[in-house]
Design a protein around this motif. Structure first.
Motif, PDB file in Angstrom:
ATOM      1  N   UNK A  14      -2.287 -12.600 -52.456  1.00  0.00           N
ATOM      2  CA  UNK A  14      -1.255 -12.606 -51.417  1.00  0.00           C
ATOM      3  C   UNK A  14      -0.162 -13.555 -51.884  1.00  0.00           C
ATOM      4  N   UNK A  15       1.079 -13.068 -51.892  1.00  0.00           N
ATOM      5  CA  UNK A  15       2.228 -13.880 -52.294  1.00  0.00           C
ATOM      6  C   UNK A  15       3.064 -14.139 -51.047  1.00  0.00           C
ATOM      7  N   UNK A  16       3.212 -15.411 -50.713  1.00  0.00           N
ATOM      8  CA  UNK A  16       3.977 -15.801 -49.532  1.00  0.00           C
ATOM      9  C   UNK A  16       5.335 -16.327 -49.974  1.00  0.00           C
ATOM     10  N   UNK A  17       6.394 -15.754 -49.400  1.00  0.00           N
ATOM     11  CA  UNK A  17       7.755 -16.199 -49.700  1.00  0.00           C
ATOM     12  C   UNK A  17       8.507 -16.302 -48.383  1.00  0.00           C
ATOM     13  N   UNK A  18       8.963 -17.502 -48.072  1.00  0.00           N
ATOM     14  CA  UNK A  18       9.735 -17.728 -46.867  1.00  0.00           C
ATOM     15  C   UNK A  18      11.126 -18.226 -47.213  1.00  0.00           C
ATOM     16  N   UNK A  28       4.280 -18.958 -52.898  1.00  0.00           N
ATOM     17  CA  UNK A  28       2.908 -19.425 -52.732  1.00  0.00           C
ATOM     18  C   UNK A  28       1.964 -18.277 -53.093  1.00  0.00           C
ATOM     19  N   UNK A  29       0.996 -18.563 -53.980  1.00  0.00           N
ATOM     20  CA  UNK A  29      -0.031 -17.590 -54.353  1.00  0.00           C
ATOM     21  C   UNK A  29      -1.336 -17.975 -53.672  1.00  0.00           C
ATOM     22  N   UNK A  35     -10.982 -20.489 -55.921  1.00  0.00           N
ATOM     23  CA  UNK A  35     -11.076 -21.798 -55.275  1.00  0.00           C
ATOM     24  C   UNK A  35     -10.702 -21.762 -53.800  1.00  0.00           C
ATOM     25  N   UNK A  36      -9.889 -20.804 -53.393  1.00  0.00           N
ATOM     26  CA  UNK A  36      -9.453 -20.739 -52.003  1.00  0.00           C
ATOM     27  C   UNK A  36      -8.208 -21.546 -51.724  1.00  0.00           C
ATOM     28  N   UNK A  37      -7.721 -22.287 -52.719  1.00  0.00           N
ATOM     29  CA  UNK A  37      -6.519 -23.089 -52.543  1.00  0.00           C
ATOM     30  C   UNK A  37      -5.274 -22.244 -52.797  1.00  0.00           C
ATOM     31  N   UNK A  38      -4.186 -22.656 -52.159  1.00  0.00           N
ATOM     32  CA  UNK A  38      -2.902 -22.001 -52.405  1.00  0.00           C
ATOM     33  C   UNK A  38      -2.236 -22.679 -53.587  1.00  0.00           C
ATOM     34  N   UNK A  39      -1.536 -21.885 -54.393  1.00  0.00           N
ATOM     35  CA  UNK A  39      -0.821 -22.411 -55.557  1.00  0.00           C
ATOM     36  C   UNK A  39       0.673 -22.219 -55.350  1.00  0.00           C
ATOM     37  N   UNK A  56      -7.598 -13.580 -64.906  1.00  0.00           N
ATOM     38  CA  UNK A  56      -8.636 -14.608 -64.812  1.00  0.00           C
ATOM     39  C   UNK A  56      -9.608 -14.301 -63.679  1.00  0.00           C
ATOM     40  N   UNK A  57      -9.079 -13.815 -62.563  1.00  0.00           N
ATOM     41  CA  UNK A  57      -9.932 -13.453 -61.437  1.00  0.00           C
ATOM     42  C   UNK A  57     -10.871 -12.320 -61.811  1.00  0.00           C
TER      43      UNK A  57
END
Length: 83
Positions: A14-18, A28-29, A35-39, A56-57
């Motif tokens: 999911x790519x978040x762009x605001x 934001x990836x 890991x569950x963290x946002x990058x 990698x996933x």
């Protein structure tokens, strides 16, 4: 709850762009597995980072599946041992 529809569909990235992200030149990836963290990624690097992250996933999921399969296989067992 906002992203549940996409999680239910199994979208791997999911790519978040605001508006603030565009102003700062980042996005934001959030990967489904891992890991569950946002990058936070620079917009200019987003395409290569997405490709590398998905590769990698895939590798991690494949290795985990191979390990689960290997753990479920027993070798040199007699019929009596399997009872």
């Amino acid at each position: 709850a906002k992203y549940f529809e996409w999680e239910r569909k199994g979208v791997p990235l999911r790519i978040e762009i605001g508006p603030r992200d565009v102003k700062n030149g980042v996005c934001i990836f959030k990967y489904r597995a891992g890991s569950g963290d946002k990058e936070t990624i620079q917009l200019g690097d987003a395409a290569s980072a997405a490709s590398a992250g998905l590769d990698a996933m895939q590798t991690n999921l494949y290795e985990a599946a191979k390990d689960r399969l290997a753990a479920g296989i027993t070798m040199d067992a007699t019929y009596e041992e399997m009872k």
